[in-house]
Design a protein around this motif. Structure first.
Motif, PDB file in Angstrom:
ATOM      1  N   PRO A 252      13.190 -15.030  22.521  1.00 11.53           N
ATOM      2  CA  PRO A 252      12.652 -13.999  23.305  1.00 11.53           C
ATOM      3  C   PRO A 252      13.230 -13.120  24.405  1.00 11.53           C
ATOM      4  O   PRO A 252      12.843 -11.901  24.568  1.00 11.53           O
ATOM      5  CB  PRO A 252      11.704 -14.791  24.192  1.00 11.53           C
ATOM      6  CG  PRO A 252      12.452 -16.210  23.987  1.00 11.53           C
ATOM      7  CD  PRO A 252      13.056 -16.101  22.758  1.00 11.53           C
ATOM      8  N   GLY A 253      14.434 -13.608  24.720  1.00 14.73           N
ATOM      9  CA  GLY A 253      15.259 -12.730  25.538  1.00 14.73           C
ATOM     10  C   GLY A 253      16.255 -11.427  25.054  1.00 14.73           C
ATOM     11  O   GLY A 253      16.946 -10.578  25.577  1.00 14.73           O
ATOM     12  N   ALA A 254      16.221 -11.555  23.590  1.00 14.17           N
ATOM     13  CA  ALA A 254      16.857 -10.965  22.794  1.00 14.17           C
ATOM     14  C   ALA A 254      16.424  -9.367  22.871  1.00 14.17           C
ATOM     15  O   ALA A 254      15.185  -9.079  22.697  1.00 14.17           O
ATOM     16  CB  ALA A 254      16.907 -11.168  21.165  1.00 14.17           C
ATOM     17  N   ASN A 255      17.254  -8.584  23.192  1.00 16.60           N
ATOM     18  CA  ASN A 255      16.941  -7.181  23.375  1.00 16.60           C
ATOM     19  C   ASN A 255      17.314  -6.055  22.270  1.00 16.60           C
ATOM     20  O   ASN A 255      17.161  -4.951  22.432  1.00 16.60           O
ATOM     21  CB  ASN A 255      17.630  -6.542  24.655  1.00 16.60           C
ATOM     22  CG  ASN A 255      18.985  -6.958  24.627  1.00 16.60           C
ATOM     23  OD1 ASN A 255      19.625  -7.142  23.651  1.00 16.60           O
ATOM     24  ND2 ASN A 255      19.706  -6.952  25.704  1.00 16.60           N
ATOM     25  N   ASN A 256      17.565  -6.917  20.977  1.00 24.59           N
ATOM     26  CA  ASN A 256      17.735  -5.708  19.955  1.00 24.59           C
ATOM     27  C   ASN A 256      17.341  -6.520  18.836  1.00 24.59           C
ATOM     28  O   ASN A 256      17.456  -7.679  18.205  1.00 24.59           O
ATOM     29  CB  ASN A 256      19.064  -5.171  19.502  1.00 24.59           C
ATOM     30  CG  ASN A 256      19.943  -6.204  19.421  1.00 24.59           C
ATOM     31  OD1 ASN A 256      20.057  -7.344  20.017  1.00 24.59           O
ATOM     32  ND2 ASN A 256      20.929  -6.211  18.425  1.00 24.59           N
ATOM     33  N   LEU A 257      16.617  -5.721  17.784  1.00 29.13           N
ATOM     34  CA  LEU A 257      16.152  -6.042  16.631  1.00 29.13           C
ATOM     35  C   LEU A 257      16.982  -5.645  15.393  1.00 29.13           C
ATOM     36  O   LEU A 257      17.618  -4.539  15.493  1.00 29.13           O
ATOM     37  CB  LEU A 257      14.654  -5.508  16.105  1.00 29.13           C
ATOM     38  CG  LEU A 257      13.349  -5.798  16.939  1.00 29.13           C
ATOM     39  CD1 LEU A 257      12.509  -4.941  16.964  1.00 29.13           C
ATOM     40  CD2 LEU A 257      13.057  -7.387  16.580  1.00 29.13           C
TER      41      LEU A 257
ATOM     42  N   PHE B 292      17.240  -4.478  11.680  1.00 26.90           N
ATOM     43  CA  PHE B 292      16.144  -4.344  10.616  1.00 26.90           C
ATOM     44  C   PHE B 292      16.724  -4.364   9.295  1.00 26.90           C
ATOM     45  O   PHE B 292      17.811  -3.964   9.071  1.00 26.90           O
ATOM     46  CB  PHE B 292      15.517  -2.778  10.931  1.00 26.90           C
ATOM     47  CG  PHE B 292      14.651  -2.517  12.024  1.00 26.90           C
ATOM     48  CD1 PHE B 292      15.101  -2.677  13.264  1.00 26.90           C
ATOM     49  CD2 PHE B 292      13.415  -2.613  11.748  1.00 26.90           C
ATOM     50  CE1 PHE B 292      14.179  -2.350  14.320  1.00 26.90           C
ATOM     51  CE2 PHE B 292      12.390  -2.447  12.701  1.00 26.90           C
ATOM     52  CZ  PHE B 292      12.652  -2.362  14.054  1.00 26.90           C
TER      53      PHE B 292
END
Lengths: 113, 113
Positions: B96-101, B103
């Motif tokens: 949840p704290g991750a700030n990058n996806l 893809f």
């Protein structure tokens, strides 16, 4: 609620110029992330801002920078443009840094000649 | 290095068919797996997402199947319609704290009437 808005939608620049793109997140969203989308590399994370602070940065050169204002609006800047910077630049927002779902804007299509 | 591998690149199905798009990942720290749908000229829109503690999730005609041991997940579109013609991206992030996806490279789906 209005979605993420990005301006301008289209932009043409020449090599060596600089460009500033703007993103207004969904009302109440405090986290803004930027992504670059190209046919060859796909969607790649540029950086995220939360409460005016950059939390993380992707693997892009220092020519790519950004900032966030107190109203959560964000800008990204690319200096000394190169042909390879031609891309769709997408902004995504989420309510806080601990919520997973990101909502994307329509993007700014940048063409570097 | 592509952290999330997606296949196929393109897919053509008849209306009513069930297209399946597959993704694989290596990083066991990933724990959030969304799928995005993108129409030409638009930003990606979240379709459905799953966490690794469930093996399947359905929302309307869209189903994610998740195989934690194989580190694979897939999107199934039931009763596909021409309006589903779009590019689909899988993604992954580290909590949840991750700030990058991260893809996948995208799958262009065409549903023939």
């Amino acid at each position: 609620k209005a979605g993420v808005t990005q301006t301008p939608r289209y932009l043409i620049k020449t090599r060596g110029q600089q460009v500033t793109l703007s993103c207004s997140p969904i009302s109440g969203h405090r986290s803004v992330s930027w992504y670059q989308q190209t046919p060859g590399q796909g969607l790649q994370f540029l950086f995220e801002y939360f409460s005016e602070t950059q939390r993380n940065k992707g693997n892009f050169p220092g020519r790519f920078s950004g900032r966030q204002f107190s109203n959560s609006r964000s800008e990204m800047n690319v200096s000394t443009l190169e042909l390879g910077d031609s891309a769709l630049y997408l902004c995504a927002s989420r309510p806080s840094a601990n919520q997973e779902t990101q909502y994307f804007g329509p993007g700014t299509r940048l063409l570097v000649l | 290095q592509q952290q999330v591998k997606q296949s196929p690149q393109s897919l053509i199905v008849q209306k009513g068919g069930i297209p399946i798009i597959n993704c694989a990942y290596e990083n066991t720290a990933f724990d959030y797996f969304p799928w995005y749908q993108q129409f030409p000229g638009k930003g990606p829109a979240l379709l459905i997402a799953i966490r690794p503690d469930v093996s399947e999730k359905k929302e309307g005609r869209f189903t994610i199947s998740f195989n934690k041991s194989a580190k694979q997940f897939s999107l199934h579109i039931m009763d596909s319609q021409p309006g589903d013609s779009a590019t689909y991206f899988c993604a992954a992030s580290k909590g949840p704290g991750a700030n990058n996806l991260f893809f996948g490279t995208g799958t262009r789906l065409t549903v023939i009437p």
